[in-house]
Design a protein around this motif. Structure first.
Motif, PDB file in Angstrom:
ATOM      1  N   LEU A 150      -3.015  -1.488  -6.433  1.00 23.77           N
ATOM      2  CA  LEU A 150      -3.424  -2.694  -7.140  1.00 23.77           C
ATOM      3  C   LEU A 150      -3.995  -3.738  -6.188  1.00 23.77           C
ATOM      4  N   HIS A 151      -3.344  -3.925  -5.027  1.00 25.40           N
ATOM      5  CA  HIS A 151      -3.870  -4.874  -4.034  1.00 25.40           C
ATOM      6  C   HIS A 151      -5.252  -4.434  -3.559  1.00 25.40           C
ATOM      7  N   GLY A 152      -5.415  -3.144  -3.366  1.00 21.54           N
ATOM      8  CA  GLY A 152      -6.697  -2.628  -2.908  1.00 21.54           C
ATOM      9  C   GLY A 152      -7.794  -2.812  -3.936  1.00 21.54           C
ATOM     10  N   ILE A 153      -7.477  -2.588  -5.206  1.00 23.28           N
ATOM     11  CA  ILE A 153      -8.461  -2.781  -6.271  1.00 23.28           C
ATOM     12  C   ILE A 153      -8.920  -4.229  -6.305  1.00 23.28           C
ATOM     13  N   GLU A 154      -7.976  -5.147  -6.224  1.00 22.80           N
ATOM     14  CA  GLU A 154      -8.322  -6.571  -6.252  1.00 22.80           C
ATOM     15  C   GLU A 154      -9.224  -6.939  -5.079  1.00 22.80           C
ATOM     16  N   SER A 155      -8.891  -6.461  -3.887  1.00 22.20           N
ATOM     17  CA  SER A 155      -9.711  -6.771  -2.715  1.00 22.20           C
ATOM     18  C   SER A 155     -11.093  -6.134  -2.794  1.00 22.20           C
ATOM     19  N   SER A 201      -8.124  -2.518   3.576  1.00 19.73           N
ATOM     20  CA  SER A 201      -7.821  -1.463   4.540  1.00 19.73           C
ATOM     21  C   SER A 201      -6.321  -1.258   4.679  1.00 19.73           C
ATOM     22  N   ALA A 202      -5.583  -2.356   4.790  1.00 21.20           N
ATOM     23  CA  ALA A 202      -4.129  -2.239   4.939  1.00 21.20           C
ATOM     24  C   ALA A 202      -3.506  -1.589   3.713  1.00 21.20           C
ATOM     25  N   ALA A 203      -3.977  -1.983   2.528  1.00 29.63           N
ATOM     26  CA  ALA A 203      -3.363  -1.488   1.298  1.00 29.63           C
ATOM     27  C   ALA A 203      -3.706  -0.032   1.011  1.00 29.63           C
ATOM     28  N   LEU A 204      -5.012   0.308   1.079  1.00 28.27           N
ATOM     29  CA  LEU A 204      -5.450   1.627   0.621  1.00 28.27           C
ATOM     30  C   LEU A 204      -5.763   2.614   1.733  1.00 28.27           C
ATOM     31  N   GLN A 205      -6.050   2.128   2.928  1.00 28.24           N
ATOM     32  CA  GLN A 205      -6.411   3.052   4.002  1.00 28.24           C
ATOM     33  C   GLN A 205      -5.277   3.260   5.004  1.00 28.24           C
ATOM     34  N   VAL A 206      -4.197   2.496   4.845  1.00 27.49           N
ATOM     35  CA  VAL A 206      -3.044   2.661   5.734  1.00 27.49           C
ATOM     36  C   VAL A 206      -1.749   2.802   4.923  1.00 27.49           C
ATOM     37  N   ASN A 207      -1.378   1.735   4.229  1.00 21.19           N
ATOM     38  CA  ASN A 207      -0.047   1.684   3.630  1.00 21.19           C
ATOM     39  C   ASN A 207       0.128   2.612   2.433  1.00 21.19           C
ATOM     40  N   TYR A 208      -0.933   2.885   1.703  1.00 19.21           N
ATOM     41  CA  TYR A 208      -0.798   3.800   0.571  1.00 19.21           C
ATOM     42  C   TYR A 208      -0.304   5.165   1.060  1.00 19.21           C
ATOM     43  N   ALA A 209      -0.935   5.690   2.095  1.00 17.92           N
ATOM     44  CA  ALA A 209      -0.537   7.000   2.625  1.00 17.92           C
ATOM     45  C   ALA A 209       0.888   6.965   3.164  1.00 17.92           C
ATOM     46  N   ARG A 210       1.240   5.887   3.826  1.00 20.82           N
ATOM     47  CA  ARG A 210       2.595   5.779   4.365  1.00 20.82           C
ATOM     48  C   ARG A 210       3.624   5.788   3.226  1.00 20.82           C
ATOM     49  N   CYS A 211       3.317   5.050   2.149  1.00 17.88           N
ATOM     50  CA  CYS A 211       4.255   4.983   1.028  1.00 17.88           C
ATOM     51  C   CYS A 211       4.368   6.328   0.314  1.00 17.88           C
ATOM     52  N   MET A 212       3.239   7.010   0.117  1.00 19.83           N
ATOM     53  CA  MET A 212       3.289   8.313  -0.547  1.00 19.83           C
ATOM     54  C   MET A 212       4.018   9.334   0.324  1.00 19.83           C
ATOM     55  N   SER A 213       3.863   9.236   1.624  1.00 19.59           N
ATOM     56  CA  SER A 213       4.577  10.145   2.524  1.00 19.59           C
ATOM     57  C   SER A 213       6.082   9.950   2.437  1.00 19.59           C
ATOM     58  N   ARG A 214       6.498   8.714   2.093  1.00 18.64           N
ATOM     59  CA  ARG A 214       7.924   8.418   1.919  1.00 18.64           C
ATOM     60  C   ARG A 214       8.377   8.667   0.481  1.00 18.64           C
ATOM     61  N   ASP A 215       7.443   9.050  -0.393  1.00 15.23           N
ATOM     62  CA  ASP A 215       7.699   9.213  -1.812  1.00 15.23           C
ATOM     63  C   ASP A 215       8.150   7.906  -2.454  1.00 15.23           C
ATOM     64  N   ASP A 216       7.602   6.792  -1.957  1.00 15.72           N
ATOM     65  CA  ASP A 216       7.867   5.475  -2.535  1.00 15.72           C
ATOM     66  C   ASP A 216       6.693   5.139  -3.456  1.00 15.72           C
ATOM     67  N   ARG A 217       6.789   5.611  -4.690  1.00 15.69           N
ATOM     68  CA  ARG A 217       5.648   5.523  -5.598  1.00 15.69           C
ATOM     69  C   ARG A 217       5.432   4.106  -6.129  1.00 15.69           C
ATOM     70  N   VAL A 218       6.489   3.328  -6.208  1.00 12.12           N
ATOM     71  CA  VAL A 218       6.328   1.941  -6.647  1.00 12.12           C
ATOM     72  C   VAL A 218       5.515   1.162  -5.625  1.00 12.12           C
ATOM     73  N   ALA A 219       5.883   1.287  -4.354  1.00 15.93           N
ATOM     74  CA  ALA A 219       5.134   0.596  -3.299  1.00 15.93           C
ATOM     75  C   ALA A 219       3.700   1.109  -3.220  1.00 15.93           C
ATOM     76  N   ALA A 220       3.527   2.425  -3.410  1.00 23.07           N
ATOM     77  CA  ALA A 220       2.183   3.001  -3.392  1.00 23.07           C
ATOM     78  C   ALA A 220       1.338   2.428  -4.533  1.00 23.07           C
ATOM     79  N   GLY A 221       1.977   2.238  -5.691  1.00 18.11           N
ATOM     80  CA  GLY A 221       1.263   1.643  -6.815  1.00 18.11           C
ATOM     81  C   GLY A 221       0.831   0.221  -6.530  1.00 18.11           C
ATOM     82  N   LEU A 222       1.691  -0.532  -5.849  1.00 19.76           N
ATOM     83  CA  LEU A 222       1.324  -1.896  -5.465  1.00 19.76           C
ATOM     84  C   LEU A 222       0.164  -1.894  -4.466  1.00 19.76           C
ATOM     85  N   CYS A 223       0.170  -0.941  -3.562  1.00 21.42           N
ATOM     86  CA  CYS A 223      -0.942  -0.809  -2.618  1.00 21.42           C
ATOM     87  C   CYS A 223      -2.254  -0.581  -3.368  1.00 21.42           C
TER      88      CYS A 223
END
Length: 329
Positions: free
Chosen positions: A217-222, A193-215
């Motif tokens: 990957l963490h979400g896929i693993e979980s 939830s933190a990775a894909l349902q919260v932080n991914y959107a926050r990172c994309m809104s900031r145009d931080d694509r590296v952090a969004a990519g990490l979100c």
């Protein structure tokens, strides 16, 4: 029957190394034991289990370039190891050394051959396993990695007359104690939830694509860990986790969406000009869409186990429900 290196690599019969090892045991190891250790024959458990893709039946031409060869594990109690283990070890290694082309690496020799039941499980699980009491403490269950449990229970047992080796194996296969199971589910729900349902959107809104990519990957693993937890199965080492998930996913939805999510990058254009809001689901971004589909399937699985009653796909909302259902004593 012996196997040359080139014969094993080609493997024209399509046999797994587990099958090859069973034939090696039946044709060579068992006769050797019967001839040299007849009084102990029914006290030696034999099989193929532990570290290596071959113990999962996943070896292929690529994985055979290292630590690969035909052999078996011979498991003894501590008492029998002291009584005849050294002699059995010498006889087994002499047999291995006589196999044409079977140049086993030192690491593979350590994974096969004669060992105690205690040492086999303790080394893989990283705990001092009481194989007589058939138990692990809650603290040990909580600390052990999922993949280590898969490694300790993979492969096949060819013979175990006393049942000592299989008894501990079956204890592990009975799965986590209920409280530990729920703790692990809660942890993965929060991570997804933190990775894909919260932080991914926050990172994309900031145009931080590296952090969004990490979100992502963490979400896929979980997501994969949650699938295994709710199937009450241990996932293997990470490079084999998705392969095993596909085997278990009878309906094929989660495995398909996880694959698509792994192949999908976020769409920056879907976020252009949009102000971030925690209540807004930007389904125009395929990462968000796939994440919600996966979350909905996880919720269905949670409901099948009567862990929750709600259909809400926001997984963080179910954390407290599960905590209060049996984690807090």
């Amino acid at each position: 029957m012996t196997y040359r290196n080139d014969e094993r690599i080609e493997n024209p019969e399509g046999m797994t190394q587990i099958s090859n090892s069973r034939r090696f045991y039946e044709n060579q190891v068992a006769p050797m034991i019967r001839k040299e250790f007849p009084q102990y024959e029914d006290r030696i458990a034999v099989g193929l289990s532990g570290e290596g893709s071959d113990c999962f039946g996943y070896e292929d031409g690529i994985s055979r370039d290292h630590d690969f060869g035909t052999g078996v594990c011979l498991w003894l109690t501590d008492e029998d190891m002291a009584l005849f283990g050294q002699a059995l070890d010498q006889a087994y290694n002499d047999l291995i050394d006589r196999q044409p082309g079977n140049n086993l690496t030192a690491r593979l020799r350590a994974r096969r051959g004669v060992m105690t039941i205690h040492d086999f499980y303790s080394k893989i699980l990283g705990a001092d396993c009481d194989v007589k009491k058939l138990s692990l403490s809650e603290a040990e269950w909580e600390k052990i990695d999922h993949s280590c449990l898969a490694t300790a229970t993979n492969g096949e047992v060819f013979r175990d007359d006393t049942g000592a080796f299989t008894a501990y194996r079956n204890m592990l296969l009975s799965y986590y104690p209920d409280r530990i199971w729920k703790i692990r589910i809660v942890n993965e729900l929060h991570t997804f939830s933190a990775a894909l349902q919260v932080n991914y959107a926050r990172c994309m809104s900031r145009d931080d694509r590296v952090a969004a990519g990490l979100c992502r990957l963490h979400g896929i693993e979980s997501a994969m860990q949650l699938f295994f937890l709710l199937k009450r199965q241990y996932p293997p080492y990470y490079k084999w986790t998705y392969r095993r998930l596909v085997e278990l996913d009878e309906e094929g939805r989660i495995s398909r969406w996880i694959r698509e999510l792994s192949e999908t990058n976020g769409d920056p254009e879907a976020w252009a000009g949009k102000k971030y809001s925690p209540n807004y689901l930007n389904l125009s971004d395929p990462v968000v869409l796939l994440s919600e589909r996966i979350a909905e399937e996880i919720v269905k699985m949670l409901r099948k186990h009567d862990l929750i009653q709600s259909n809400d796909p926001y997984l963080e909302k179910h954390v407290d429900t599960i905590i209060h259902s049996g984690i807090v004593s």
